[in-house]
Design an enzyme around this catalytic site. Structure first.
Site, PDB file in Angstrom:
ATOM      1  N   ASN A 132       0.852  -1.187   0.000  1.00  0.00           N
ATOM      2  CA  ASN A 132       0.000   0.000   0.000  1.00  0.00           C
ATOM      3  C   ASN A 132       0.893   1.245   0.000  1.00  0.00           C
ATOM      4  OD1 ASN A 132      -1.904   1.986   0.289  1.00  0.00           O
ATOM      5  ND2 ASN A 132      -2.332   1.554   2.445  1.00  0.00           N
ATOM      6  N   PRO A 133       1.100   1.865  -1.160  1.00  0.00           N
ATOM      7  CA  PRO A 133       2.012   3.011  -1.221  1.00  0.00           C
ATOM      8  C   PRO A 133       1.449   4.265  -0.577  1.00  0.00           C
ATOM      9  CG  PRO A 133       0.982   2.664  -3.353  1.00  0.00           C
ATOM     10  CD  PRO A 133       0.540   1.521  -2.480  1.00  0.00           C
ATOM     11  N   GLY A 169      -0.788  -0.581   6.954  1.00  0.00           N
ATOM     12  CA  GLY A 169      -1.379  -0.569   8.272  1.00  0.00           C
ATOM     13  C   GLY A 169      -2.469  -1.626   8.336  1.00  0.00           C
ATOM     14  N   ASP A 170      -3.434  -1.443   9.237  1.00  0.00           N
ATOM     15  CA  ASP A 170      -4.488  -2.450   9.412  1.00  0.00           C
ATOM     16  C   ASP A 170      -5.594  -2.358   8.361  1.00  0.00           C
ATOM     17  OD1 ASP A 170      -3.478  -3.737  11.793  1.00  0.00           O
ATOM     18  OD2 ASP A 170      -3.985  -1.909  12.881  1.00  0.00           O
ATOM     19  N   GLU A 188      -9.432  -5.040   4.315  1.00  0.00           N
ATOM     20  CA  GLU A 188      -9.939  -5.193   2.954  1.00  0.00           C
ATOM     21  C   GLU A 188      -9.791  -6.634   2.462  1.00  0.00           C
ATOM     22  OE1 GLU A 188      -8.416  -2.416   0.144  1.00  0.00           O
ATOM     23  OE2 GLU A 188      -9.098  -0.646   1.239  1.00  0.00           O
ATOM     24  N   SER A 217       0.426   3.427  10.163  1.00  0.00           N
ATOM     25  CA  SER A 217       0.385   4.055  11.486  1.00  0.00           C
ATOM     26  C   SER A 217      -0.316   3.159  12.493  1.00  0.00           C
ATOM     27  CB  SER A 217      -0.322   5.409  11.401  1.00  0.00           C
ATOM     28  OG  SER A 217      -1.636   5.259  10.902  1.00  0.00           O
ATOM     29  N   ARG A 257      -1.508  11.748  11.172  1.00  0.00           N
ATOM     30  CA  ARG A 257      -0.825  10.484  10.899  1.00  0.00           C
ATOM     31  C   ARG A 257       0.690  10.625  10.923  1.00  0.00           C
ATOM     32  NH1 ARG A 257      -3.089   5.884   8.992  1.00  0.00           N
ATOM     33  NH2 ARG A 257      -5.350   5.853   8.781  1.00  0.00           N
TER      34      ARG A 257
END
Length: 500
Positions: A142-143, A200-201, A206, A233, A296
């Site tokens: 995830n960029p 992150g989570d 997803e 984060s 963030r």
């Protein structure tokens, strides 16, 4: 190709003695090496002045002027070349939280291919135990998550560990919000053992929902383990099961991870049904998470800042709440935790494989739109300060919010705190979470529940957090599905957290 060869069960382990009667090909073992038919010594002489010995929990490297040990957990791979060279790759500790690939290599004075191959197999057995070797990993980068450094962290800190462990990798970047859902929904689940999320989570959330949208959802959720390589984060999944928020140490944990069942919960809100793996929050925890998105850049410190700001206002979040309680007081919760924690983890073959056409489980208690179940009572909470239900212990590196959580006990741990308590009591709660004493505070109501309904009232707008994601501010109902999902963990059945 991964060393675990599956027929109808991805959790079959070729080294499990209960499966010894079933022939299993071993791609990592030389064809001329009988291995199990030899009396393999613990020590391999690799020269006149050096030897490699299998100790209790580590490989002992003995040379003329030095002796050192490498923990079996850190051993990534070993192989033997035709010229008699033995090479061992391992994760070298370079700081309190980081590792990087390293290797040792020796050439045998008297090459013995059969003995060397058998000794290497014995080493790898010690290094991996029941963990699957050479995992086939779908990596999702995830960029956009966290501070935007996931791609760089992956290539610098994570990929070298996977390569040294001979994992098979298929790497993709998520292009937009919800892309993880699409990838998981459409992927060939037979091609992968793990989906590892460099994020992150949000991306694990997803992925589980994408797997849950498939017509074979139950089998997909059983078959594919979801792991996190912490690059966001919020890195709760990694902290709980990898025991770290370090990308390189998490990569090692994934390499050595044991397949572990994880409860997932169905959330019904409006006409929608989604899956939750982490938590649901209404009140101060939801606000300090979602209303601090603009902070963030502070990392996990934004949660502490959000708490302190809202503490000053002494805000309450009135709601009507009904719960299906399984353990209704702290003594019962503590006993349930200790009883389950003392049990050994399920072995791979004890977990039933769902049929190919099995979708998500049906809802035993209906949805938010149905009448309240007859054995539930809706109770007003006019001074609610926090309603927080969690599936795993850590919400951030310094917040063990749910110390009695068990990944697959069929329950969510539920915490309720009044919003009209004194400010110094709220501060005491914050410090107790960080110090691990939160469970024993008198003003904290802690239960284990298998389902609940919550309906906010007297507020037109507000925050509701599901796995750290904002959802509409309206009532919702939750139901736990025991062991529906799969993760990789270090223990095989517990979070990496101090329990109660």
């Amino acid at each position: 190709m991964a060393s675990t060869v599956r027929e109808d069960d991805p959790f079959r382990d070729p080294h499990d003695p209960l499966l010894a009667a079933t022939p299993q090909p071993q791609p990592h073992r030389s064809a001329d090496c009988p291995g199990e038919h030899m009396n393999v010594p613990d020590t391999l002489a690799v020269g006149r002045n050096a030897s490699l010995s299998l100790g209790t929990d580590s490989l002992i490297v003995l040379e003329t002027k030095s002796t050192r040990s490498i923990a079996f957990y850190n051993i990534l791979w070993a192989e033997h070349a035709e010229d008699g060279q033995v090479t061992i790759q391992y994760a070298q500790t370079v700081s309190k939280k980081a590792v990087r690939p390293a290797l040792i290599s020796y050439t045998l004075d008297k090459p013995d291919s059969q003995l060397a191959e058998a000794w290497i197999e014995k080493l790898l057995d010690r290094a991996y135990g029941t963990a699957q070797r050479r995992k086939r990993i779908k990596v999702l980068l995830n960029p956009f998550g966290g501070q935007g450094g996931a791609v760089k962290m992956y290539h610098k800190l994570i990929a070298p560990i996977f390569a040294a462990a001979r994992c098979e990798l298929d790497v993709a970047k998520t292009q937009h919000q919800g892309h993880g859902v699409e990838i998981a929904r459409d992927m060939d689940i037979e091609a992968y053992d793990v989906v590892a999320c460099c994020s992150g989570d949000g991306i694990p959330h997803e992925v589980w929902n994408g797997l849950g949208q498939r017509p074979d959802a139950a089998r997909a959720l059983h078959h594919v383990a979801v792991a996190q390589l912490p690059c966001g984060s919020g890195n709760a999944l990694s902290i709980n099961f990898n025991g770290t928020d370090s990308p390189s140490a998490a990569a090692l944990a994934v390499v050595k991870g044991l397949r572990t069942p994880l409860d997932l919960a169905s959330i019904t809100q409006g006409d929608r049904r989604t899956l939750s793996f982490l938590s649901q929050a209404v009140g101060i925890v939801a606000e300090l998470d979602l209303a601090t998105e603009h902070l963030r850049w502070m990392g996990s410190a934004r949660f502490t800042w959000g708490f302190l700001v809202r503490l000053i206002n002494k805000t309450v979040y009135p709601a009507d709440i009904a719960v299906k309680v399984e353990y209704d007081n702290k003594a019962a919760v503590r006993e349930a935790y200790r009883t389950q924690a003392a049990k050994p983890p399920l072995s791979n073959h004890e977990r039933t494989l769902p049929p190919p056409d099995a979708g998500l489980p049906s809802l035993k208690h209906g949805t938010i739109n149905d009448a309240l179940p007859s054995d539930w009572e809706l109770i007003p909470h006019d001074h609610l300060g926090n309603f927080y239900a969690g599936n795993i212990a850590y919400m951030s590196p310094d917040m063990n919010f749910f110390p009695a959580c068990l990944p697959s006990d069929g329950c969510l741990d539920l915490v309720r705190i009044r919003g009209d308590i004194a400010r110094h009591t709220s501060l005491k709660s914050m410090m107790a979470i960080e110090n691990g004493n939160f469970f024993d505070l008198e003003h904290v109501d802690y239960q284990k529940v298998s389902a609940y309904r919550i309906i906010p009232k007297r507020q037109r707008e507000g925050y509701i957090s599901i796995d750290g994601e904002r959802v509409p501010f309206e009532g919702f109902q939750v139901e736990v599905h025991r062991g529906l999902g799969t993760v990789l963990s270090k223990s095989g059945h517990l979070c990496e957290a101090k329990g109660v």
